[in-house]
Design an enzyme around this catalytic site. Structure first.
Site, PDB file in Angstrom:
ATOM      1  N   HIS A   1     -10.358 -12.231   5.108  1.00 40.82           N
ATOM      2  CA  HIS A   1      -9.461 -13.255   5.665  1.00 40.82           C
ATOM      3  C   HIS A   1     -10.281 -14.440   6.190  1.00 40.82           C
ATOM      4  O   HIS A   1      -9.959 -15.597   5.926  1.00 40.82           O
ATOM      5  CB  HIS A   1      -8.667 -12.702   6.860  1.00 40.82           C
ATOM      6  CG  HIS A   1      -7.671 -11.634   6.534  1.00 40.82           C
ATOM      7  ND1 HIS A   1      -7.591 -10.452   7.232  1.00 40.82           N
ATOM      8  CD2 HIS A   1      -6.692 -11.572   5.605  1.00 40.82           C
ATOM      9  CE1 HIS A   1      -6.609  -9.714   6.748  1.00 40.82           C
ATOM     10  NE2 HIS A   1      -6.049 -10.361   5.749  1.00 40.82           N
TER      11      HIS A   1
ATOM     12  N   LYS B   1       5.591  -3.009   6.733  1.00 41.17           N
ATOM     13  CA  LYS B   1       4.379  -2.397   7.310  1.00 41.17           C
ATOM     14  C   LYS B   1       4.602  -2.034   8.772  1.00 41.17           C
ATOM     15  O   LYS B   1       5.255  -2.774   9.504  1.00 41.17           O
ATOM     16  CB  LYS B   1       3.203  -3.376   7.231  1.00 41.17           C
ATOM     17  CG  LYS B   1       2.718  -3.678   5.830  1.00 41.17           C
ATOM     18  CD  LYS B   1       1.568  -4.680   5.876  1.00 41.17           C
ATOM     19  CE  LYS B   1       1.069  -5.048   4.484  1.00 41.17           C
ATOM     20  NZ  LYS B   1       0.120  -6.172   4.523  1.00 41.17           N
TER      21      LYS B   1
ATOM     22  N   ARG C   1      -6.861 -11.201  -4.206  1.00 39.15           N
ATOM     23  CA  ARG C   1      -7.872 -10.222  -4.641  1.00 39.15           C
ATOM     24  C   ARG C   1      -7.622  -9.851  -6.090  1.00 39.15           C
ATOM     25  O   ARG C   1      -6.503 -10.021  -6.598  1.00 39.15           O
ATOM     26  CB  ARG C   1      -7.782  -8.955  -3.773  1.00 39.15           C
ATOM     27  CG  ARG C   1      -8.315  -9.142  -2.376  1.00 39.15           C
ATOM     28  CD  ARG C   1      -7.932  -7.992  -1.496  1.00 39.15           C
ATOM     29  NE  ARG C   1      -6.488  -7.893  -1.374  1.00 39.15           N
ATOM     30  CZ  ARG C   1      -5.853  -7.134  -0.500  1.00 39.15           C
ATOM     31  NH1 ARG C   1      -6.536  -6.376   0.317  1.00 39.15           N
ATOM     32  NH2 ARG C   1      -4.539  -7.104  -0.444  1.00 39.15           N
TER      33      ARG C   1
ATOM     34  N   SER D   1      -7.094  -4.708   5.156  1.00 40.09           N
ATOM     35  CA  SER D   1      -6.989  -4.253   6.550  1.00 40.09           C
ATOM     36  C   SER D   1      -6.728  -2.752   6.581  1.00 40.09           C
ATOM     37  O   SER D   1      -7.256  -2.039   7.439  1.00 40.09           O
ATOM     38  CB  SER D   1      -5.845  -4.989   7.262  1.00 40.09           C
ATOM     39  OG  SER D   1      -6.099  -6.369   7.306  1.00 40.09           O
TER      40      SER D   1
HETATM   41  O1  PNS Z   1      -0.517  -9.948   5.132  1.00 43.94           O
HETATM   42  P1  PNS Z   1       0.863  -9.665   4.630  1.00 43.94           P
HETATM   43  O2  PNS Z   1       1.367  -8.337   5.159  1.00 43.94           O
HETATM   44  O3  PNS Z   1       0.978  -9.784   3.145  1.00 43.94           O
HETATM   45  O4  PNS Z   1       1.767 -10.789   5.310  1.00 43.94           O
HETATM   46  C1  PNS Z   1       3.081 -10.867   4.976  1.00 43.94           C
HETATM   47  C2  PNS Z   1       3.820 -11.976   5.728  1.00 43.94           C
HETATM   48  C3  PNS Z   1       4.056 -11.596   7.166  1.00 43.94           C
HETATM   49  C4  PNS Z   1       3.037 -13.259   5.670  1.00 43.94           C
HETATM   50  C5  PNS Z   1       5.119 -12.109   4.921  1.00 43.94           C
HETATM   51  O5  PNS Z   1       5.755 -10.882   4.847  1.00 43.94           O
HETATM   52  C6  PNS Z   1       6.052 -13.152   5.525  1.00 43.94           C
HETATM   53  O6  PNS Z   1       5.754 -14.307   5.576  1.00 43.94           O
HETATM   54  N1  PNS Z   1       7.221 -12.692   5.932  1.00 43.94           N
HETATM   55  C7  PNS Z   1       8.226 -13.568   6.462  1.00 43.94           C
HETATM   56  C8  PNS Z   1       9.384 -13.726   5.483  1.00 43.94           C
HETATM   57  C9  PNS Z   1       9.019 -14.594   4.309  1.00 43.94           C
HETATM   58  O7  PNS Z   1       8.869 -15.794   4.446  1.00 43.94           O
HETATM   59  N2  PNS Z   1       8.811 -13.986   3.142  1.00 43.94           N
HETATM   60  C10 PNS Z   1       8.413 -14.664   1.946  1.00 43.94           C
HETATM   61  C11 PNS Z   1       9.568 -15.207   1.105  1.00 43.94           C
HETATM   62  S1  PNS Z   1      10.872 -14.106   0.822  1.00 43.94           S
END
Ligand code: PNS
Length: 167
Positions: free
Chosen positions: A17, A41, A92, A130
């Site tokens: 990150h 998660k 990745r 992570s």
């Molecule tokens: O590191 P991650 O777990 O891939 O992060 C995911 C995160 C929190 C960035 C993502 O789930 C998110 O932005 N959720 C909020 C809802 C949203 O905007 N989703 C994307 C379009 S449906």
């Protein structure tokens, strides 16, 4: 002035990150590391703990144009509220593509004015997640080099609190 957000769970922030955040900070005027909730998660660290760790790591890396925040709801709505035109994501090898592709296209549909930009992860972190880091520490392994030292300490402290190191 171009503002970018780097959204993610960051549970916890890894060197992978950090590499993406650093590279984004070299391209954009301001980068906001946006800690969100992924409903798929179960978080290990609270949002506050994750933010504290990221802030420490950013400070140690002397990234003066990076700030850390939390967001609720859709990432594109958050980006708009922050006047950010760009969402930066790390990619990745193989594992991320389908999920990220789907999310980028969904975000484009929701907010055509916001662009998602992918950066390939550095080779040395292409396997890193992570979850892997948490697993290493859970089983008493050493995650040095995969996460910043502050994160190693925080992981060990949290696991000790839960009485889970080595069994
Ligand atoms: O590191 P991650 O777990 O891939 O992060 C995911 C995160 C929190 C960035 C993502 O789930 C998110 O932005 N959720 C909020 C809802 C949203 O905007 N989703 C994307 C379009 S449906």
């Amino acid at each position: 002035m171009t503002i970018a957000i780097c959204p993610g769970s960051f549970d916890p922030v890894t060197n992978g990150h950090l590499d993406i955040i650093q590279r984004a900070a070299e391209i954009f005027d301001e980068v906001i590391v946006a800690v969100g909730h992924n409903p798929g998660k179960t978080p290990f660290f609270t949002v506050e703990e994750r933010i504290t760790l990221i802030k420490q790591v950013i400070r140690e890396a002397r990234l003066t144009n990076v700030r850390v925040d939390r967001f609720h709801g859709l990432q594109v709505e958050y980006a708009r509220a922050q006047k950010a035109r760009v969402i930066v994501k790390g990619l990745r090898a193989l594992s991320d593509f389908e999920y990220e592709f789907q999310m980028a296209l969904t975000n484009k549909k929701l907010a055509p004015d916001i662009e998602t930009i992918f950066m390939m992860t550095a080779n040395e972190y292409s396997f890193l997640s992570s979850s892997m880091v948490k697993e290493i520490v859970f089983f008493g392994g050493n995650p040095d080099g995969l996460v910043p030292p502050a994160v190693v300490t925080a992981l060990q402290k949290k696991l000790e609190k839960r009485g889970k190191i080595n069994g």
